[in-house]
Every structure is written in C-alpha cells, then in structure tokens.
Design a protein around this motif. Structure first.
Motif, PDB file in Angstrom:
ATOM      1  N   CYS A   1       0.881  -1.292  -0.178  1.00 17.17           N
ATOM      2  CA  CYS A   1       0.021  -0.106   0.063  1.00 17.17           C
ATOM      3  C   CYS A   1       0.853   1.036   0.144  1.00 17.17           C
TER       4      CYS A   1
ATOM      5  N   CYS B   1       3.128   2.449   3.182  1.00 13.81           N
ATOM      6  CA  CYS B   1       3.256   1.494   3.950  1.00 13.81           C
ATOM      7  C   CYS B   1       4.772   1.787   4.702  1.00 13.81           C
TER       8      CYS B   1
ATOM      9  N   HIS C   1       6.728  -0.443   5.513  1.00 13.68           N
ATOM     10  CA  HIS C   1       7.734  -1.391   4.955  1.00 13.68           C
ATOM     11  C   HIS C   1       8.427  -0.996   3.755  1.00 13.68           C
TER      12      HIS C   1
ATOM     13  N   CYS D   1       3.041  -8.918   4.225  1.00 12.21           N
ATOM     14  CA  CYS D   1       3.391  -7.901   3.496  1.00 12.21           C
ATOM     15  C   CYS D   1       5.012  -7.693   3.702  1.00 12.21           C
TER      16      CYS D   1
ATOM     17  N   GLY E   1      -0.779  -7.415   8.618  1.00 10.86           N
ATOM     18  CA  GLY E   1      -1.232  -6.694   7.506  1.00 10.86           C
ATOM     19  C   GLY E   1      -1.824  -7.595   6.375  1.00 10.86           C
TER      20      GLY E   1
ATOM     21  N   ALA F   1      -3.039   0.820   6.184  1.00 16.16           N
ATOM     22  CA  ALA F   1      -4.210   0.104   6.095  1.00 16.16           C
ATOM     23  C   ALA F   1      -5.114  -0.175   7.090  1.00 16.16           C
TER      24      ALA F   1
HETATM   25  S1  SF4 Z   1      -1.668  -4.055   4.527  1.00 17.38           S
HETATM   26 FE1  SF4 Z   1      -0.659  -2.793   5.950  1.00 17.38          FE
HETATM   27  S2  SF4 Z   1       1.368  -3.864   5.955  1.00 17.38           S
HETATM   28 FE2  SF4 Z   1       0.425  -4.713   4.354  1.00 17.38          FE
HETATM   29  S3  SF4 Z   1       0.976  -3.263   2.565  1.00 17.38           S
HETATM   30 FE3  SF4 Z   1      -0.668  -2.602   3.440  1.00 17.38          FE
HETATM   31  S4  SF4 Z   1       0.053  -0.950   4.764  1.00 17.38           S
HETATM   32 FE4  SF4 Z   1       1.698  -2.338   4.521  1.00 17.38          FE
END
Ligand code: SF4
Ligand SMILES: Cc1ncc(C[n+]2csc(CCOP(=O)(O)OP(=O)(O)O)c2C)c(N)n1
Ligand SMILES: [Mg+2]
Lengths: 603, 351
Positions: free
Chosen positions: B34, B37, B39, B68, B144, B220
C-alpha cells in the motif's frame, strides 16, 4: 519348517529394559554368527528407559533366511513378570531357561516343554560385590548357560568378550567369570547340549551384522552429505547418531581440524525441514531423519520444496501410528502420507529399502535423485530395518562414484547465457537449471512457494501456473525410470499368481514363497523399490491374474497406491495385511497365501 | 498481477560506490504494498545501506517468511538470490542456508506476525544459535496481509481499526532477543532513516545474529487514533538511547572517541561501531543494563530506539560447529569420500 533342529531354531531372551542386556544378547548372536551360522536378530522393546519388559529374538537359520520364523523354541526368561507369556509362546518340545534363585513351580505346568533353572542371581551375588555389576554379570551368566545348552564355541565367545572390552581390559576377567558361572552350572546339573543346537558352518563369510540406520548413516557419509538436521524421534535417532559419529571419525579435515560437515539438532521437525531445504538450496547435500510424526510436522515445507523445486532427502523410519501410536513397534504405515505429503497437488519420489545393504545404497540414491530431480525424496525405512541387526553382504563402495548434483549452472555457463530463468525447461526433460547464490551476477532468482511462471516470476495467471505444475507432474513421472528397479523372483513353473511387497516384508515373503513353491504352490514375487511406479511394475501386474499385496499397515496403503497409480484393475488384487507392530514372519505370509489359494481355488 | 522489473537508467555524474554501482543498482521490482506502508521505507533504507557498504548483490542472500513485510525482498537488490519461504519458518531456512555457505551476507525480513506468533520458536532458536545474519523485523502490531488482526507485538490497550482493544501483553522482540542470546539488538523506526541506515550497516557487519526491530506502520489497518503502532504515536513516544555508526576498516577513526561517545566496538571484519550516548549513562555493551533499560522503556511507554545491545565476543554458529572458513558447499567430493578401503575397515567390528 516343523520343528527345532540343529542350526534351525529361535531363541528369545526376555529381560527388563535398562538392565544392560543388549550387549549380552549381541554377544550371543555374534557368537553364532562367528561360528558360520546365519542369524537374524529382532529387538522387541518398549517405549521406556527402565523397568518395562523387553525381548531379543535370535533366529538361527541354516538356510540363511533373513526374516522372523514366528515360533519360539528356546526361551531365556530373565523377567519374572513375563514368565507366563514366555512359556506360553514356546512350541512343544521347547526349552525355558530361568533364574531359579527364586524357584517357580508353576513354570513346570506345561508338560511339553523342558524347564531349566539356573540360580543366576544367587551365583552372581556370591561372586560379585557391586550391585550394578551383579545385574550386568547376570546377563553374562545367562549367555554362559545358553552357550553350554546350545553348544556354542567358548573360544569364540571369549574372543568376542575381549573385543568388547578392548577399551576397558580390566573388566574382562569378571565377565569371563560370569560366563563360566552359567556355563559350569549347566554342565554340572543338566544333560547338555540340547538336541537343537549350533553346529559350525561356513555360511557367514563375507557377511556383516548391521542395522539399517547405521548403514543409512554410512550411505549419507559416502554419498557426500555435508548437512543434516533433525529432531530426536525414535526410531530415527540412531541414524543421526551414526552420521555424527562417522563424521567425527571420517570428516574432520586432517590439516585444519575443521569439520567438513554440519549437524543441527533442530527445535522441532518444522525447523529440521526448513534447515534441510535451506542448506540444499544453497548447495549442500542435506538430509533429515525422522518418523511419521515428524513427516506430519514437515508437511508444509515439503510442499514448498516440491513446488519451489529444492532437493531434500527425508529418511522416514516408520513406526506404528496414528499419533504417538506404538513408537517402538514397526509398520509400513506412512506410504500414503509420504507419497502425497503436503497440501495442494503434490507427489513425491519414494525409495523402499528392504535391508541395511539397501539402506546404504539407497541413501546414496536418495541424495542423487533429490538433486537430480530437485525435489523431496523419501527413504521409506522402518523400525525393523532401521533398528534391528541384519546379516547382510558386506557393504562395498566404488571410489569412482561421482555424485549427481543435477543441473547447476557454473559461473562460466552463466557468463555465456543472456538471461537465466529458473523454471524454463530448456532441455525438454522437465528438469530446469538452478544456480547457487554467490556464483555469478546473472544467476540471481527468487525462490518462492507462491504462484510462479516458467520464468520464475510471481504469477496469479491460471495458464502460467498450470504450465509449471504440469511440468512438475511430468518431471515426477519421469523419475519412474530413475528409481531402483523392482526385483522379481519367478517361480520355477509358469503361474498366474504373484506377490507384491516392499521394504522389510521382503525376507518373510522370500521364505514363504520358497516354502509355498516347495509345497506345490507356484507364485511369482515382485519387490517394488521405488515410486513412481515404472513400466516394469505395470507389466508384472499385467502378466498375472491374482496379485497378493503384502504390507504392514491396516489400510492397504501400498495397494491403494497401486490402484491409483497403475492401470491395473482393482479386482486383480488381494491384500495381506500385518499390522501388529511385530516384524513380519514367514509363517504368517505362508499361512495367509495357502489359505487364500485353497479358498479361491487359484494357483 | 505480475511483477515487472523497473528499468535501470543511469544519470550522468550519478554517484557510484566502490563497486562502481549506483544506488539504483540496489533496487528491486516495484513494490506492490500500500502507498505509505512503513515497509517500503525500511526496504529503501536496506537498499541504501547495501549500496553505501558497497556490498556486491550477488554475494547476498535475502530470505523472508510470509506477510506484507516478507514480500519486501522482491523490492530491493534484484541481483541477489532470494527465498520467500513459508509463514514463520524463515529462520530455519536461513540457518540451513547459512550453514551451507558461510561466505555470503544474509539478510532476513519478517513481520511481527511471522516472527512473534507463528515463528516465535524459530526466531528464538536462530538467535540462540547466534546465526550470522541480519534479521529485520518489520513491526506494525498487526497481520497486514490477512487484514489487520492483532499480532503478538500489539500493545495492551492499543485499539484495532474496528474498535476493540488488545487484551494481551505484547512480546517485545528486544527483551526476547536479550534473553535468548542474540548478540546485536536494535530498535528503530521506518520513518527515521538517519538512525536506521547506520544500524543496518552495523548489523550487516556484526558477526552473529543481529536483530533490528523496526516500527513500520501499517497504513491500511493500524495507523488510526488509539493504535500504538501508528506514525503519530511512534513520533510522539520515540526515544533514542544510543546512536550507532559503522566505520569501515579503511577509515581510520581520527579521535579515539569524542565527547558523549562510548569506546568503539571492534568488529570481526576490522571495522568498528561508533556509539554515541543520547541518554545518560546507558552502555549497550552491558547485557544487564540493556535489560534494565528495555524494561524501563516498557514501563514508561517509551519507544526505546538505537543500538540496545551488542556483544562481539560470542562465537557464531559456524565457530561453534567448527566448520572453518571454507564453505561447506565448496568442499570437493574427493574430500568427503572416506574411500572403499575405509568402508571395509569400518566393518571389521561388524563381524
Ligand atoms: S496492509 Fe499494511 S502492512 Fe500490508 S502493505 Fe498495506 S500498509 Fe503495508
Ligand atoms: C501456515 C499459514 N497460516 C496462515 C497464513 C496466513 N498469513 C499470511 S501472512 C499472515 C500474517 C502476517 O503478519 P506479519 O508477519 O505481521 O506481516 P505483515 O503483513 O503485517 O507485514 C498470515 C496469518 C499463512 N500464509 N500460512
Ligand atoms: Mg505485521
């Protein structure tokens, strides 16, 4: 096959677990072996460290058959708790030896067996001061008594004792004294030797006595395995113990002192599987020994290795399930589990060794096949093969052997290609090239258990996914010709009847088949040694009208596999199932087939 | 959804590292996470650290679990081998891979679900074995990829997006790592590249197991008011204890150590880690002090960051296994085969 005679009888020693009887029983067996007479040893032991009943069965077999007889002729009853069953088991004309320090009149209730009392404890208590050594010496004393009754060569026994205690020579005199106590008591008080006894032969030259796990461990050493991971579980533990001790002897660099191997005791079988796959992916020959419960835990990783195409050798030393089951008893109960282990469409290569000699050879096969086909390979042993002492032809090794590492691209090869695609079938043989990390900048790829296409890229497109899994199926199929071929034994005359079996059922089937033939029932026999099934397997089934599938589980797992994976009609087969947990004996097979033949009026 | 490779275009006068590679040479395929994010920021810091250290991607192995976060190895350093394994089981795979070849650099990427729930056992045992790798725990307090369930790192009372508060105490990766034998333990934040990049470099150069717990918010499912793993909450409670800089062997340290600095920690590759105290007398070379500091941080609801613990003196897995400098996967078979004669000799005792 009627009764005990010279060089054809069964000894069963009943003791208490944890009293050190194993070396005494080994001594008894080896003494007979060294007199040139073939022997079969079966250890029947509880899941316990100390206190529960345990038995050791030694079959003396001049014909050299490797399976159990199914009858007991001479019982060395050292455990009062099992006297009743020990005496009940004896065939008429049998002999029971017991410790008469505490005389038992009830033992003489059976008129058709001879009871021989020897005051073993009393004699050992008089002769030895230390409590623990009294217990151990009692074991040697029963060996001495048995030696007198069975006419064993005392010079052979003495030589064995000296070898046994070569590292602790101080213990030799006491052990010899204990042997003499038993021996002399018999010669002074009883008629000896027994009518059935041991007479020297020359049928053990070129043979060794070894268990399958030790042989498989040696196979891993010779096959060039450098990495092993495991989580302790009976009955596979001795395989890794063997590998560790052979590596300590044979795999330490003489110059640097560094270990040319690595063994990791994992935190569980999930980790053991991951460790093995990780090491194999990175170019080490890697294996993990386990048993059914371990395979269950490893399943997720097994599917990963299958789909991502990573070599992995799993030794499944099968034991009685389900769940913890009877962990020290034998079965062939993981055939279906291993054939299709893991979720999704998965199918694997299985090898079925039938004795320690094949354990050695097939451990090497397994390492080769896993790397050649880049997939998990299951080595389907069991407690009977893995933990019992088998007399086999001496293991031999061909120093010209070159490990089959499969298709690995070298730095030079990578240099000369445009782009490397991990899952592209460039040779058309369903096997794709792999690269090892650190080889060349063009070699990088992404290993994943998620959907991937033939280029190695992530995909969720149906056709791309199918292309890869269809190749995997074809690859697996093509292994049918690479696994060890079945061994076929033909009756002297043409017959419509056949037996199919795998693994440790072999010696009992061989013997039963011979004896059936001698009694007029001609029957062919095929021992399958690998899965997927080859054309030879199909052809053999095709050539017969009645096929007995003998196996050691309740659910006819091998038969199920034959029905699903060959085109043979289901009604051609009849199941003979043995799943008590005891190693298969020839009489069981003989009786089952004889009855079936009579009832069904075949053969 | 097929991933595609980003084109690598080199700009004129673009800075290069010692291998003559530009920063973009450390990129991967475009992220499918996302937008926003945490990450992706951590992954960018990883790429930067590898670039700045001039590590050849081909000599690196990236491994991950499932989540994720565990997708991230795809998003940097495409020229390195990588393995996206199964959920929670990357540590075992990594340990096996590392056993097979000690000569490469290993980077593990995992999430808080992957590491602290399903994979807690494997993570603990890899730390215990002091496996020589850098383990990045992308910590967002939730799963996630399965849409926002609490993970084992969720703080007591932190609320889910849909309302309910977490009722179970969190597992603090730093406290866990201290107790089971990791030899490099750090915490950071996806939003703090200044702190994170040097920590990654130090972790990569550390011989033994290096854990970096990185708070990496999930936009998210866990970035709302009431969540203790949101960007806002992290910025508010962020607390730096010790700053660590990696100094490569070639660069001499000019002064022994300056004001506010602790004695440099010497690394096995000849480099050093320079430690700057940001918080009183705390010394990350002292395990008991590190424990006390981590527990104190928990009590104060601080997000304690920086290099929390380092010990260069513990043998790593290879040292314990006595496998020597030559990788296992490079030993020629001739040296592994004991020979036919030996086999005959071994069987003398089996007669
Ligand atoms: S769900 Fe959360 S952890 Fe997964 S990609 Fe989206 S923001 Fe990142
Ligand atoms: C055996 C198994 N169980 C469950 C799942 C489903 N699953 C995928 S990712 C995940 C949680 C990931 O959480 P975390 O590691 O925190 O990663 P994040 O997505 O938060 O980065 C779960 C439960 C799975 N892939 N495999
Ligand atoms: Mg998470």
């Amino acid at each position: 096959m009627t009764g005990p005679t010279i060089n054809d009888f069964v000894i069963k020693v009943a003791t208490v677990n944890g009293t050190g009887s194993a070396s005494a029983n080994g001594l008894l067996m080896k003494a007979i072996f060294r007199m040139g007479v073939p022997v079969v040893g079966k250890n029947i032991f509880p899941s316990n460290i100390q206190g529960l009943p345990t038995w050791y069965e030694i079959r003396v077999t001049r014909d050299g058959y490797g399976g159990r007889d199914g009858k007991i002729h001479f019982s060395v009853a050292m455990n009062p708790e099992t006297y009743t069953s020990d005496i009940a088991e004896l065939t008429p004309g049998g002999v029971l030896l017991y410790d008469s320090t505490w005389p038992r009149s009830d033992l003489t209730a059976r008129a058709d067996v001879t009871v021989i009392g020897v005051p073993l404890s009393a004699m050992c208590n008089d002769a030895f001061a230390v409590a623990r050594s009294r217990v151990l010496m009692k074991n040697m004393a029963y060996v001495g008594a048995a030696a007198a009754l069975l006419d064993l060569d005392m010079t052979v026994i003495k030589a064995l004792v000296e070898e046994m205690f070569a590292g602790k020579p101080k213990l030799i005199p006491a052990n010899m004294q204990a042997l003499a106590l038993g021996f002399d008591y018999i010669t002074e008080h009883y008629d000896y030797p027994l009518p059935f006894r041991v007479k020297p032969m020359d049928k053990t030259a070129g043979k060794v006595v070894i268990d399958g796990n030790t042989a498989a461990a040696l196979g891993c050493v010779y096959g060039g395995a450098t990495f092993g991971a495991w989580y302790p579980i009976t009955p596979s533990t001795s395989l890794m113990d063997g590998f560790a001790s052979y590596c300590a002897q044979l795999r330490v660099d003489p110059e640097t002192g560094h270990n040319n191997y690595c063994i990791i005791q994992a935190e569980d079988e999930l980790a053991a599987a991951g460790l093995t796959i990780g090491a194999a992916w990175n170019g080490a020959r890697a294996f993990t020994p386990t048993s059914g419960p371990g395979i269950s835990l490893m399943s997720e990783f097994i599917g990963y290795a299958y789909y991502a195409e990573v070599a992995m050798v799993l030794f499944d030393i099968q034991r009685v399930g389900p769940s913890t089951g009877m962990p020290t008893r034998t079965q062939q109960c993981d055939i279906q589990l291993c054939a299709y282990a893991s979720h999704g469409d998965t199918r694997h290569i299985l090898l079925f060794p039938a004795n320690p000699r094949e354990c050695f050879d097939m451990a090497v096969n397994a390492l080769d096949l896993a790397e050649h086909f880049q997939t998990p390979v299951f080595f389907m042993s069991d407690i009977d093969i893995g933990m019992n002492d088998w007399m086999i032809d001496e293991l031999t090794w061909d120093d010209t052997y070159v490990p089959d590492r499969g298709k690995i691209l070298s730095a030079d090869e990578l240099e000369n290609i445009d782009t490397f695609y991990r899952y592209l079938d460039t040779d058309g043989d369903h096997i794709t090239y792999r690269t090892l990390p650190g080889t060349h900048e063009k070699g990088a790829y992404f290993l994943r258990g998620s959907g991937h296409n033939k280029l190695g890229r992530y995909t969720e497109k149906g056709p791309e996914y199918k292309e890869v899994v269809d190749r995997l199926y074809a690859k697996w199929k093509s292994a049918a010709d690479a696994v060890p071929a079945p061994i076929i034994v033909k009756a002297k005359s043409k017959t419509r009847c056949a037996i199919i079996a795998v693994g440790s059922s072999d010696p009992a089937v061989i013997e039963a088949r011979d004896r059936l033939e001698a009694s007029g029932i001609a029957i062919d026999y095929m021992r399958i040694r690998g899965f997927p099934f080859s054309k030879q397997v199909e052809d053999f089934i095709d050539a017969h009208e009645e096929v007995f599938v003998i196996e050691q589980n309740r659910d006819a797992q091998l038969l199920g596999l034959l029905i699903t994976e060959t085109s043979a009609p289901k009604d051609k087969f009849a199941s003979i199932l043995h799943y008590s947990g005891a190693p298969l004996d020839f009489r069981f097979v003989y009786d089952e087939i004889q009855t079936a033949v009579k009832v069904r009026k075949i053969a | 959804m097929t991933s595609f490779v980003k084109p690598k275009i080199r700009r004129k006068n673009e800075p290069v590292n010692a291998l003559n590679k530009v920063r973009a040479d450390y990129d991967g395929t475009a992220s499918t996470l996302c937008a926003g994010c945490g990450h992706d920021s951590v992954t960018a810091s990883l790429a930067r650290a590898f670039y700045e250290l001039s590590i050849d991607p081909q000599q690196v192995v990236k491994v991950s679990g499932i989540g994720c976060s565990s997708k991230s190895p795809t998003y940097f350093m495409s020229d390195a081998h990588a393995a996206n394994t199964v959920h929670g089981r990357m540590p075992a795979f990594a340990t096996g891979a590392i056993a097979a070849n000690s000569a490469l650099t290993y980077i593990g990427i995992s999430g808080d679900g992957d590491s602290l729930s399903i994979g807690l056992g494997q993570l603990a045992h890899a730390m215990r074995r002091n496996v020589d790798m850098l383990y990045m725990l992308y910590n967002n307090g939730v799963y996630g990829l399965t849409k926002g369930q609490f993970s084992a790192s969720a703080d007591l009372g932190s609320t889910a997006k849909k309302g309910p508060a977490n009722e179970l105490p969190p597992i603090d990766p730093a406290a866990l790592a201290l107790s089971v034998g990791a030899t490099f333990i750090a915490r950071s934040f996806s939003g703090d590249r200044e702190q994170l990049v040097p920590l990654i470099k130090a972790g990569l150069k550390h011989k033994g197991f290096a854990l970096i717990d990185v708070i990496s918010p999930c936009v998210a499912f866990n970035d709302h008011k009431g969540s203790t793993k949101s960007y806002a909450h992290t910025y508010q409670y962020y607390h730096k204890a010790v700053h660590a800089d990696y100094v490569p062997p070639s660069e001499e340290i000019m002064t022994a150590y300056g004001e506010g600095e602790l004695m440099p920690v010497e690394l096995h590759d000849g480099g050093t880690i320079r430690l700057r105290k940001l918080d009183g007398e705390y010394d990350p070379r002292d395990r008991a002090a590190a424990f006390a500091k981590v527990l104190d941080g928990q009590d104060k609801d601080e997000i304690l960051t920086g290099l929390l613990y380092i010990n260069e003196d513990q043998p790593d897995m290879h040292a314990r296994k006595n496998t020597g400098p030559r990788p296992l996967n490079q030993i020629p078979y001739a040296e592994l085969n004991p020979g036919a004669e030996k086999l005959a000799a071994l069987q003398m005792t089996m007669r």
